[in-house]
Scaffold this motif. Structure first.
Motif, PDB file in Angstrom:
ATOM      1  N   GLY A 165     -23.868 -23.696 -10.217  1.00 14.41           N
ATOM      2  CA  GLY A 165     -24.517 -22.405 -10.168  1.00 14.41           C
ATOM      3  C   GLY A 165     -25.939 -22.687  -9.968  1.00 14.41           C
ATOM      4  N   ALA A 166     -26.292 -23.404 -10.213  1.00 14.03           N
ATOM      5  CA  ALA A 166     -28.240 -23.653  -9.540  1.00 14.03           C
ATOM      6  C   ALA A 166     -27.753 -24.060  -8.040  1.00 14.03           C
ATOM      7  CB  ALA A 166     -28.602 -25.324 -10.582  1.00 14.03           C
ATOM      8  N   THR A 167     -26.937 -24.553  -7.235  1.00  7.25           N
ATOM      9  CA  THR A 167     -26.537 -24.639  -5.895  1.00  7.25           C
ATOM     10  C   THR A 167     -26.310 -23.452  -5.170  1.00  7.25           C
ATOM     11  OG1 THR A 167     -26.113 -26.839  -6.090  1.00  7.25           O
ATOM     12  CG2 THR A 167     -25.780 -25.419  -4.180  1.00  7.25           C
ATOM     13  N   ALA A 168     -25.700 -23.037  -6.661  1.00  7.95           N
ATOM     14  CA  ALA A 168     -25.673 -20.899  -5.464  1.00  7.95           C
ATOM     15  C   ALA A 168     -26.766 -20.254  -5.576  1.00  7.95           C
ATOM     16  CB  ALA A 168     -24.500 -20.398  -6.894  1.00  7.95           C
ATOM     17  N   PHE A 169     -27.496 -20.753  -6.967  1.00 15.95           N
ATOM     18  CA  PHE A 169     -28.542 -19.853  -6.695  1.00 15.95           C
ATOM     19  C   PHE A 169     -29.448 -20.081  -5.831  1.00 15.95           C
ATOM     20  CE2 PHE A 169     -27.261 -17.203 -10.425  1.00 15.95           C
ATOM     21  CZ  PHE A 169     -27.588 -16.076 -10.381  1.00 15.95           C
ATOM     22  N   ALA A 170     -29.586 -21.792  -4.892  1.00 18.36           N
ATOM     23  CA  ALA A 170     -30.747 -21.712  -4.416  1.00 18.36           C
ATOM     24  C   ALA A 170     -30.004 -21.702  -2.794  1.00 18.36           C
ATOM     25  CB  ALA A 170     -31.003 -23.410  -4.732  1.00 18.36           C
ATOM     26  N   LEU A 171     -29.372 -21.203  -3.006  1.00 11.95           N
ATOM     27  CA  LEU A 171     -28.701 -20.613  -1.210  1.00 11.95           C
ATOM     28  C   LEU A 171     -29.084 -18.935  -0.911  1.00 11.95           C
ATOM     29  CD1 LEU A 171     -24.941 -22.535  -1.057  1.00 11.95           C
ATOM     30  CD2 LEU A 171     -27.519 -23.017  -0.259  1.00 11.95           C
ATOM     31  N   VAL A 172     -28.779 -18.614  -2.782  1.00 15.41           N
ATOM     32  CA  VAL A 172     -29.209 -17.289  -2.649  1.00 15.41           C
ATOM     33  C   VAL A 172     -30.815 -17.208  -1.703  1.00 15.41           C
ATOM     34  CG1 VAL A 172     -30.377 -15.444  -3.868  1.00 15.41           C
ATOM     35  CG2 VAL A 172     -27.759 -16.312  -4.583  1.00 15.41           C
ATOM     36  N   ALA A 173     -32.720 -18.181  -2.002  1.00 17.60           N
ATOM     37  CA  ALA A 173     -33.106 -18.117  -2.562  1.00 17.60           C
ATOM     38  C   ALA A 173     -32.787 -18.566  -0.430  1.00 17.60           C
ATOM     39  CB  ALA A 173     -34.162 -19.198  -2.576  1.00 17.60           C
ATOM     40  N   VAL A 174     -32.208 -18.977   0.249  1.00 13.22           N
ATOM     41  CA  VAL A 174     -32.609 -19.524   1.735  1.00 13.22           C
ATOM     42  C   VAL A 174     -31.154 -18.185   2.432  1.00 13.22           C
ATOM     43  CG1 VAL A 174     -30.898 -20.600   3.405  1.00 13.22           C
ATOM     44  CG2 VAL A 174     -31.455 -21.883   1.809  1.00 13.22           C
ATOM     45  N   ILE A 175     -30.495 -17.494   1.618  1.00 17.36           N
ATOM     46  CA  ILE A 175     -30.542 -16.055   2.559  1.00 17.36           C
ATOM     47  C   ILE A 175     -31.750 -15.686   2.215  1.00 17.36           C
ATOM     48  CG2 ILE A 175     -29.494 -14.155   2.547  1.00 17.36           C
ATOM     49  CD1 ILE A 175     -26.599 -15.885   1.343  1.00 17.36           C
ATOM     50  N   ALA A 176     -32.228 -15.495   1.500  1.00 17.35           N
ATOM     51  CA  ALA A 176     -33.750 -14.321   1.165  1.00 17.35           C
ATOM     52  C   ALA A 176     -35.040 -14.374   2.637  1.00 17.35           C
ATOM     53  CB  ALA A 176     -33.920 -13.992  -0.358  1.00 17.35           C
ATOM     54  N   ARG A 177     -34.844 -15.890   2.473  1.00 13.48           N
ATOM     55  CA  ARG A 177     -35.678 -15.970   3.113  1.00 13.48           C
ATOM     56  C   ARG A 177     -35.725 -16.480   5.064  1.00 13.48           C
ATOM     57  NH1 ARG A 177     -39.074 -17.609   6.233  1.00 13.48           N
ATOM     58  NH2 ARG A 177     -40.702 -19.370   5.861  1.00 13.48           N
ATOM     59  N   PHE A 178     -34.212 -16.715   5.008  1.00 13.51           N
ATOM     60  CA  PHE A 178     -34.094 -16.957   6.302  1.00 13.51           C
ATOM     61  C   PHE A 178     -32.489 -16.346   6.811  1.00 13.51           C
ATOM     62  CE2 PHE A 178     -35.380 -21.327   5.230  1.00 13.51           C
ATOM     63  CZ  PHE A 178     -36.488 -21.831   5.848  1.00 13.51           C
ATOM     64  N   GLY A 179     -32.597 -14.882   5.952  1.00 16.99           N
ATOM     65  CA  GLY A 179     -30.927 -14.790   6.330  1.00 16.99           C
ATOM     66  C   GLY A 179     -31.887 -12.767   6.572  1.00 16.99           C
ATOM     67  N   LEU A 180     -32.835 -12.428   5.375  1.00 17.46           N
ATOM     68  CA  LEU A 180     -34.051 -10.719   5.346  1.00 17.46           C
ATOM     69  C   LEU A 180     -35.198 -11.748   6.155  1.00 17.46           C
ATOM     70  CD1 LEU A 180     -32.175 -10.082   2.256  1.00 17.46           C
ATOM     71  CD2 LEU A 180     -31.028  -9.616   4.416  1.00 17.46           C
ATOM     72  N   ARG A 181     -35.426 -10.367   6.846  1.00 16.11           N
ATOM     73  CA  ARG A 181     -36.851 -10.600   7.362  1.00 16.11           C
ATOM     74  C   ARG A 181     -37.618  -9.854   6.527  1.00 16.11           C
ATOM     75  NH1 ARG A 181     -35.024  -8.463  13.295  1.00 16.11           N
ATOM     76  NH2 ARG A 181     -33.316 -10.522  14.418  1.00 16.11           N
ATOM     77  N   ALA A 182     -38.731 -10.450   6.504  1.00 18.73           N
ATOM     78  CA  ALA A 182     -40.166  -9.584   5.960  1.00 18.73           C
ATOM     79  C   ALA A 182     -39.987  -8.143   6.211  1.00 18.73           C
ATOM     80  CB  ALA A 182     -41.662 -10.466   5.574  1.00 18.73           C
ATOM     81  N   ALA A 183     -40.527  -7.895   4.506  1.00 18.98           N
ATOM     82  CA  ALA A 183     -40.936  -5.691   4.521  1.00 18.98           C
ATOM     83  C   ALA A 183     -42.197  -5.560   4.253  1.00 18.98           C
ATOM     84  CB  ALA A 183     -39.467  -5.102   4.040  1.00 18.98           C
ATOM     85  N   GLN A 184     -42.737  -4.711   4.468  1.00 19.26           N
ATOM     86  CA  GLN A 184     -43.724  -4.074   3.502  1.00 19.26           C
ATOM     87  C   GLN A 184     -43.278  -4.025   2.394  1.00 19.26           C
ATOM     88  OE1 GLN A 184     -46.859  -4.752   4.271  1.00 19.26           O
ATOM     89  NE2 GLN A 184     -46.228  -5.754   6.325  1.00 19.26           N
ATOM     90  N   ALA A 185     -44.268  -4.073   1.104  1.00 21.50           N
ATOM     91  CA  ALA A 185     -44.617  -3.357  -0.014  1.00 21.50           C
ATOM     92  C   ALA A 185     -44.156  -1.734   0.049  1.00 21.50           C
ATOM     93  CB  ALA A 185     -44.500  -3.740  -0.811  1.00 21.50           C
ATOM     94  N   PRO A 186     -42.972  -1.116   0.078  1.00 25.77           N
ATOM     95  CA  PRO A 186     -43.396   0.272   0.183  1.00 25.77           C
ATOM     96  C   PRO A 186     -42.973   1.299  -0.681  1.00 25.77           C
ATOM     97  CG  PRO A 186     -40.777  -0.712  -0.184  1.00 25.77           C
ATOM     98  CD  PRO A 186     -41.634  -1.462  -0.401  1.00 25.77           C
ATOM     99  N   ARG A 187     -44.279   1.864  -0.982  1.00 25.13           N
ATOM    100  CA  ARG A 187     -44.581   3.439  -1.934  1.00 25.13           C
ATOM    101  C   ARG A 187     -43.555   4.658  -1.450  1.00 25.13           C
ATOM    102  NH1 ARG A 187     -47.978   1.221  -5.461  1.00 25.13           N
ATOM    103  NH2 ARG A 187     -48.878  -0.678  -4.930  1.00 25.13           N
ATOM    104  N   GLY A 188     -43.020   4.513   0.010  1.00 17.54           N
ATOM    105  CA  GLY A 188     -41.861   5.531  -0.409  1.00 17.54           C
ATOM    106  C   GLY A 188     -41.490   4.953   1.420  1.00 17.54           C
ATOM    107  N   ALA A 189     -40.224   5.840   1.886  1.00 20.00           N
ATOM    108  CA  ALA A 189     -39.488   6.066   3.352  1.00 20.00           C
ATOM    109  C   ALA A 189     -39.182   6.822   3.813  1.00 20.00           C
ATOM    110  CB  ALA A 189     -38.830   4.564   2.877  1.00 20.00           C
ATOM    111  N   ALA A 190     -38.833   6.820   4.803  1.00 14.99           N
ATOM    112  CA  ALA A 190     -37.805   7.736   5.368  1.00 14.99           C
ATOM    113  C   ALA A 190     -36.607   7.477   5.141  1.00 14.99           C
ATOM    114  CB  ALA A 190     -38.287   8.188   7.124  1.00 14.99           C
TER     115      ALA A 190
END
Length: 496
Positions: free
Chosen positions: A456-481
């Motif tokens: 289970g710990a390994t599964a969540f560690a892989l989520v961190a890998v996805i968030a770090r390398f699979g998703l690109r950084a986004a600016q903190a939004p205050r509203g979006a189109a």
């Protein structure tokens, strides 16, 4: 002096009412998935069936959800979300009544199939939120509805434990409870949710839906039944091979038809694909926590050397309920995190909390405070993960693909839950206590639980890998189109 309610206040109240109704519906859906887990033994004894046969009570719902969720999600996009929601909730009420009245396993399985079709409620609910809630409030609304999934799963375990705690317990009480909740959700949607404004129309891709349904059946059936069939048996390996072939057939169909069930450009669009992979891992972690902790605390310490000798009621109320409550309380926090920091940050936090929680369980599961505390942390992790994934998807697909995109994400979480159930069951069955007294059935060794929690710990560690390398950084939004179509985007968009 005028007493007319200001438009902004009236709009906020209207949004609150809609979110409440859809949260209730989503909670009921998640309850249906875990409802029978604590009472499988009672069902087996009452109906006189084997362990392998009674496992179909849970498997039937999973398979039904896999087949109907994408089809109904797309149908709602095309022909109206509210009518589809009302119809699906009606089917869930009927299924719950059938399950409560069933006197044979086939009838009970039929009721569970009808209940499983209601899994389509969640993606439809998110699509309604996208239409009815202001952009600046949308992340919080989606997070609250998403947070009810983890809460509902835990609540079902607790409520079932309460209803079946007496000496003359009747498992049918749990299904009557489900009927009441389903009817309440139906009334809430019928009277509180407005009619759909966006309808795409068009033809329904029944051939693509059939191919996807067969693919998912061939994939999820061996995952859920592999521990009974044998992981190297012909049925298991043949089903996996069939799933691979049908996947290719389904992709070919979707590329050829004029109005596909799933736009393959959307399906492989990086944020959507990463959200689905995260859904598998978070769903896995949620079920590994529920099943691992539930089985662990019920172990008889005198025979195994570990465990808490807990009844089903104590296991549900003392050990599982705190995590379920925290998951609900954490959902609005997750919404604010998504709004101000973006879904990527929420997913990273979910990964960190889940890894810590499962690591704590693996290192110390011999004290009550540790098991409860770690479960609370995992509950918050699941809630943050569920808050992040819909935000990624909603910001990555156009309106007319909201239902199907979130439907596929729902399937990814259900697949992860099925894998989690299969892995936990297989591990605990393969590692048993030696030198038990004569007549005592095999009991899992403590090492099996330790391994489960480390996985289970390994599964969540892989989520961190996805968030770090699979998703690109986004600016903190205050509203979006409004988001552009998936094919036009090249980076992870900011959540509204």
């Amino acid at each position: 002096m005028s007493t007319t309610t200001p438009p902004s206040t009236a709009g906020a109240r209207r949004e609150t009412v809609i979110v409440f109704a859809l949260s209730l519906a989503a909670m009921v859906v998640s309850m249906m998935q875990t409802l029978p887990v604590p009472i499988l033994g009672l069902i087996r004894a009452d109906l006189g069936v084997s362990t392998a046969e009674v496992s179909w009570v849970t498997t039937a719902t999973l398979l039904s959800a896999a087949v109907f969720t994408p089809l109904l999600g797309r149908f709602g996009d095309q022909h109206g979300k509210k009518p589809t929601l009302v119809a699906v909730l009606g089917v869930m009420v009927v299924g719950s009544v059938v399950a409560a009245l069933a006197t044979s396993l086939p009838l009970l399985i039929l009721g569970r199939v009808l209940q499983g079709a209601a899994t389509a409620i969640f993606p439809l609910a998110l699509s309604v939120l996208r239409e009815e809630v202001r952009p600046q409030k949308l992340p919080g609304a989606m997070s609250l509805v998403s947070g009810t999934l983890a809460f509902g799963s835990g609540l079902a375990l607790v409520a079932t434990g309460l209803l079946t705690s007496g000496p003359d317990a009747d498992y049918r009480n749990a299904f009557w409870m489900a009927t009441g909740f389903a009817a309440l959700a139906l009334l809430g949607v019928l009277f509180l949710v407005p009619a759909t404004r966006h309808k795409t129309g068009g033809r329904t891709d029944f051939l693509g839906a059939l191919a996807l349904g067969v693919t998912l059946l061939l994939l999820l059936l061996p995952i859920s039944q592999g521990h009974e069939w044998g992981w190297t048996s012909g049925r298991t390996l043949g089903s996996f091979a069939g799933a691979a072939v049908m996947t290719a057939v389904w992709v070919l169909i979707e590329l050829k038809v004029r109005e596909p069930l799933v736009d393959m450009r959307m399906f492989v669009h990086r944020p959507v694909l990463m959200a689905n992979l995260a859904g598998i891992l978070v769903g896995f972690g949620m079920f590994a926590n529920f099943l691992g902790v539930s089985y662990l605390v019920q172990m008889p310490e005198a025979l195994t050397g570990y465990g808490f000798d807990a009844s089903i009621l104590r296991a549900s109320v003392q050990f599982l309920l705190p995590g379920a409550i925290v998951s609900l309380l954490a959902s609005p926090v997750g919404g604010q995190l998504v709004r101000h920091r973006g879904p990527r940050t929420a997913l990273v936090l979910a990964a960190a909390l889940g890894t810590v929680g499962f690591g704590w369980l693996a290192l110390d599961h011999g004290h009550t405070a540790s098991v409860i505390g770690a479960g609370v942390i995992v509950g918050a992790a699941v809630s943050f993960g569920y808050a992040a994934m819909p935000a990624v998807i909603m910001a990555s697909v156009p309106h007319h693909q909201s239902g199907i995109a979130n439907g596929i994400n729902s399937i990814s979480r259900s697949t992860g839950s099925a894998i989690g159930s299969a892995v936990v069951t297989t591990i605990l069955a393969s590692k048993t206590v030696e030198h038990l007294p004569a007549g005592v059935p095999p009991l899992p060794a403590e090492s099996g639980f330790t391994l489960t929690f480390w996985i289970g710990a390994t599964a969540f560690a892989l989520v961190a890998v996805i968030a770090r390398f699979g998703l690109r950084a986004a600016q903190a939004p205050r509203g979006a189109a409004a988001p552009a179509p998936a094919a036009e985007q090249t980076a992870e968009p900011a959540a509204a």
